[in-house]
Design a protein around this motif. Structure first.
Motif, PDB file in Angstrom:
ATOM      1  N   GLY A 180       0.828  -1.202   0.000  1.00 57.77           N
ATOM      2  CA  GLY A 180       0.000   0.000   0.000  1.00 57.77           C
ATOM      3  C   GLY A 180       0.859   1.246   0.000  1.00 57.77           C
ATOM      4  O   GLY A 180       1.719   1.416   0.855  1.00 57.77           O
ATOM      5  N   ALA A 181       0.648   2.115  -0.985  1.00 60.31           N
ATOM      6  CA  ALA A 181       1.470   3.313  -1.130  1.00 60.31           C
ATOM      7  C   ALA A 181       0.658   4.583  -0.955  1.00 60.31           C
ATOM      8  O   ALA A 181       0.894   5.583  -1.613  1.00 60.31           O
ATOM      9  N   GLY A 182      -0.308   4.521  -0.031  1.00 63.71           N
ATOM     10  CA  GLY A 182      -1.033   5.729   0.345  1.00 63.71           C
ATOM     11  C   GLY A 182      -0.265   6.450   1.431  1.00 63.71           C
ATOM     12  O   GLY A 182       0.918   6.186   1.669  1.00 63.71           O
ATOM     13  N   GLY A 183      -0.934   7.351   2.129  1.00 63.72           N
ATOM     14  CA  GLY A 183      -0.287   8.129   3.173  1.00 63.72           C
ATOM     15  C   GLY A 183       0.354   7.272   4.249  1.00 63.72           C
ATOM     16  O   GLY A 183       1.499   7.504   4.641  1.00 63.72           O
ATOM     17  N   ILE A 184      -0.366   6.253   4.732  1.00 66.73           N
ATOM     18  CA  ILE A 184       0.181   5.397   5.784  1.00 66.73           C
ATOM     19  C   ILE A 184       1.361   4.587   5.251  1.00 66.73           C
ATOM     20  O   ILE A 184       2.392   4.463   5.915  1.00 66.73           O
ATOM     21  N   GLY A 185       1.247   4.052   4.043  1.00 67.26           N
ATOM     22  CA  GLY A 185       2.345   3.285   3.453  1.00 67.26           C
ATOM     23  C   GLY A 185       3.611   4.123   3.331  1.00 67.26           C
ATOM     24  O   GLY A 185       4.711   3.659   3.648  1.00 67.26           O
ATOM     25  N   PHE A 186       3.475   5.376   2.877  1.00 64.21           N
ATOM     26  CA  PHE A 186       4.633   6.263   2.762  1.00 64.21           C
ATOM     27  C   PHE A 186       5.214   6.568   4.138  1.00 64.21           C
ATOM     28  O   PHE A 186       6.426   6.572   4.323  1.00 64.21           O
ATOM     29  N   ASP A 187       4.343   6.825   5.111  1.00 65.94           N
ATOM     30  CA  ASP A 187       4.830   7.122   6.462  1.00 65.94           C
ATOM     31  C   ASP A 187       5.582   5.933   7.050  1.00 65.94           C
ATOM     32  O   ASP A 187       6.647   6.095   7.655  1.00 65.94           O
ATOM     33  N   VAL A 188       5.038   4.736   6.876  1.00 65.06           N
ATOM     34  CA  VAL A 188       5.698   3.540   7.403  1.00 65.06           C
ATOM     35  C   VAL A 188       7.033   3.325   6.695  1.00 65.06           C
ATOM     36  O   VAL A 188       8.052   3.048   7.340  1.00 65.06           O
ATOM     37  N   ALA A 189       7.053   3.471   5.376  1.00 61.03           N
ATOM     38  CA  ALA A 189       8.309   3.294   4.631  1.00 61.03           C
ATOM     39  C   ALA A 189       9.357   4.296   5.102  1.00 61.03           C
ATOM     40  O   ALA A 189      10.513   3.938   5.320  1.00 61.03           O
ATOM     41  N   GLU A 190       8.956   5.548   5.284  1.00 58.37           N
ATOM     42  CA  GLU A 190       9.922   6.557   5.738  1.00 58.37           C
ATOM     43  C   GLU A 190      10.406   6.236   7.149  1.00 58.37           C
ATOM     44  O   GLU A 190      11.600   6.335   7.448  1.00 58.37           O
ATOM     45  N   TYR A 191       9.515   5.823   8.017  1.00 58.49           N
ATOM     46  CA  TYR A 191       9.890   5.440   9.378  1.00 58.49           C
ATOM     47  C   TYR A 191      10.910   4.300   9.348  1.00 58.49           C
ATOM     48  O   TYR A 191      11.888   4.315  10.086  1.00 58.49           O
ATOM     49  N   LEU A 192      10.677   3.327   8.480  1.00 59.58           N
ATOM     50  CA  LEU A 192      11.562   2.162   8.410  1.00 59.58           C
ATOM     51  C   LEU A 192      12.928   2.465   7.802  1.00 59.58           C
ATOM     52  O   LEU A 192      13.868   1.698   7.978  1.00 59.58           O
ATOM     53  N   THR A 193      13.069   3.580   7.082  1.00 62.44           N
ATOM     54  CA  THR A 193      14.375   3.945   6.528  1.00 62.44           C
ATOM     55  C   THR A 193      15.283   4.540   7.588  1.00 62.44           C
ATOM     56  O   THR A 193      16.494   4.577   7.415  1.00 62.44           O
ATOM     57  N   GLN A 194      14.717   4.998   8.669  1.00 59.03           N
ATOM     58  CA  GLN A 194      15.481   5.738   9.679  1.00 59.03           C
ATOM     59  C   GLN A 194      16.304   4.836  10.579  1.00 59.03           C
ATOM     60  O   GLN A 194      15.900   3.732  10.915  1.00 59.03           O
ATOM     61  N   VAL A 195      17.438   5.359  10.986  1.00 57.42           N
ATOM     62  CA  VAL A 195      18.272   4.749  12.009  1.00 57.42           C
ATOM     63  C   VAL A 195      18.195   5.711  13.192  1.00 57.42           C
ATOM     64  O   VAL A 195      18.665   6.832  13.098  1.00 57.42           O
ATOM     65  N   GLY A 196      17.571   5.301  14.266  1.00 57.68           N
ATOM     66  CA  GLY A 196      17.418   6.187  15.416  1.00 57.68           C
ATOM     67  C   GLY A 196      16.354   7.239  15.168  1.00 57.68           C
ATOM     68  O   GLY A 196      15.522   7.102  14.267  1.00 57.68           O
ATOM     69  N   PRO A 197      16.397   8.318  15.938  1.00 56.62           N
ATOM     70  CA  PRO A 197      15.382   9.364  15.798  1.00 56.62           C
ATOM     71  C   PRO A 197      15.458  10.051  14.435  1.00 56.62           C
ATOM     72  O   PRO A 197      16.515  10.119  13.820  1.00 56.62           O
ATOM     73  N   SER A 198      14.345  10.579  14.002  1.00 58.61           N
ATOM     74  CA  SER A 198      14.266  11.277  12.722  1.00 58.61           C
ATOM     75  C   SER A 198      15.174  12.497  12.720  1.00 58.61           C
ATOM     76  O   SER A 198      15.290  13.215  13.716  1.00 58.61           O
ATOM     77  N   ALA A 199      15.806  12.747  11.582  1.00 59.32           N
ATOM     78  CA  ALA A 199      16.658  13.932  11.441  1.00 59.32           C
ATOM     79  C   ALA A 199      15.855  15.215  11.601  1.00 59.32           C
ATOM     80  O   ALA A 199      16.414  16.262  11.913  1.00 59.32           O
ATOM     81  N   THR A 200      14.548  15.145  11.413  1.00 60.78           N
ATOM     82  CA  THR A 200      13.720  16.347  11.573  1.00 60.78           C
ATOM     83  C   THR A 200      13.750  16.855  13.001  1.00 60.78           C
ATOM     84  O   THR A 200      13.388  18.002  13.259  1.00 60.78           O
ATOM     85  N   LEU A 201      14.196  16.031  13.930  1.00 62.31           N
ATOM     86  CA  LEU A 201      14.285  16.438  15.335  1.00 62.31           C
ATOM     87  C   LEU A 201      15.639  17.061  15.679  1.00 62.31           C
ATOM     88  O   LEU A 201      15.841  17.521  16.802  1.00 62.31           O
ATOM     89  N   HIS A 202      16.568  17.058  14.706  1.00 63.44           N
ATOM     90  CA  HIS A 202      17.917  17.578  14.930  1.00 63.44           C
ATOM     91  C   HIS A 202      18.301  18.439  13.727  1.00 63.44           C
ATOM     92  O   HIS A 202      18.644  17.913  12.663  1.00 63.44           O
ATOM     93  N   LEU A 203      18.260  19.747  13.896  1.00 56.39           N
ATOM     94  CA  LEU A 203      18.437  20.679  12.784  1.00 56.39           C
ATOM     95  C   LEU A 203      19.723  20.442  11.999  1.00 56.39           C
ATOM     96  O   LEU A 203      19.697  20.420  10.764  1.00 56.39           O
ATOM     97  N   ASP A 204      20.848  20.273  12.675  1.00 60.63           N
ATOM     98  CA  ASP A 204      22.120  20.079  11.960  1.00 60.63           C
ATOM     99  C   ASP A 204      22.082  18.829  11.083  1.00 60.63           C
ATOM    100  O   ASP A 204      22.544  18.846   9.939  1.00 60.63           O
TER     101      ASP A 204
END
Length: 186
Positions: free
Chosen positions: A56-80
């Protein structure tokens, strides 16, 4: 609350937020132990393997895929970190505020599948859809449109082919799922 209670309270406006119940995709084999729902992953933090197919490539599918690409916390939480990942530089130091991208590799190999033949993510919001697609492209998420979900299983193709006398070449994660590329001829 009931409708009568809300009416009697004479509110000017009412916002109804009910949440959603995950849709049952009814794919044979979806009860396989390696299959998780997005609720399992996002809410219950169940462990996820190194190679993932997101159905599924709707909003939830994209959110889950992006979440699964991350190592640790999202870079959006750390400006640098976010600035490095997206190639944003200090305009005083980098011409036009553009710097080389330093995006970390994805935490796992992900394939995002959708039944529709249209471009994956085409139905996402106009102001944010592009950023979701760009984020997944940067993490080398493979997006496949026009998929047909027939079944989920753990069939072993390797052994029957070897028994039939066919030379089988195992490459990458099919041979060693350690994150290190390998090639094996058997």
């Amino acid at each position: 609350m009931t409708a009568d209670q809300l009416i009697d309270a004479r509110y000017d406006e009412v916002v109804l937020c009910t949440g959603v119940t995950p849709r049952d995709p009814r794919i044979p084999g979806q009860d396989h132990p390696s299959v998780l729902s997005y609720v399992d992953v996002l809410l219950h933090k169940r462990p996820v393997g190194p190679r993932v197919a997101v159905v599924g490539a709707g909003g939830i599918g994209f959110d889950v895929a992006e979440y699964l690409t991350q190592v640790g916390p999202s870079a959006t939480l750390h400006l640098d970190e976010w600035m490095k990942e997206w190639g944003v530089g200090d305009p005083a130091e980098a011409r036009d505020g553009i710097a080389p991208r330093e995006a970390p590799p994805a935490a796992r190999q992900i394939v995002l599948l959708q039944r529709k033949a249209s471009k994956p993510g085409a139905g996402l919001g106009k102001t944010t859809g592009w950023i979701h697609r760009a984020a997944l492209n940067m993490k080398q998420v493979e997006m496949i449109a026009g998929a047909n979900y027939e079944r989920i299983d753990a069939r072993d193709l390797h052994q029957p082919l070897v028994r039939a006398g066919i030379a089988v070449h195992l490459v990458g994660g099919a041979d060693v799922a350690s994150g290190v590329s390998s090639f094996s001829v058997q």
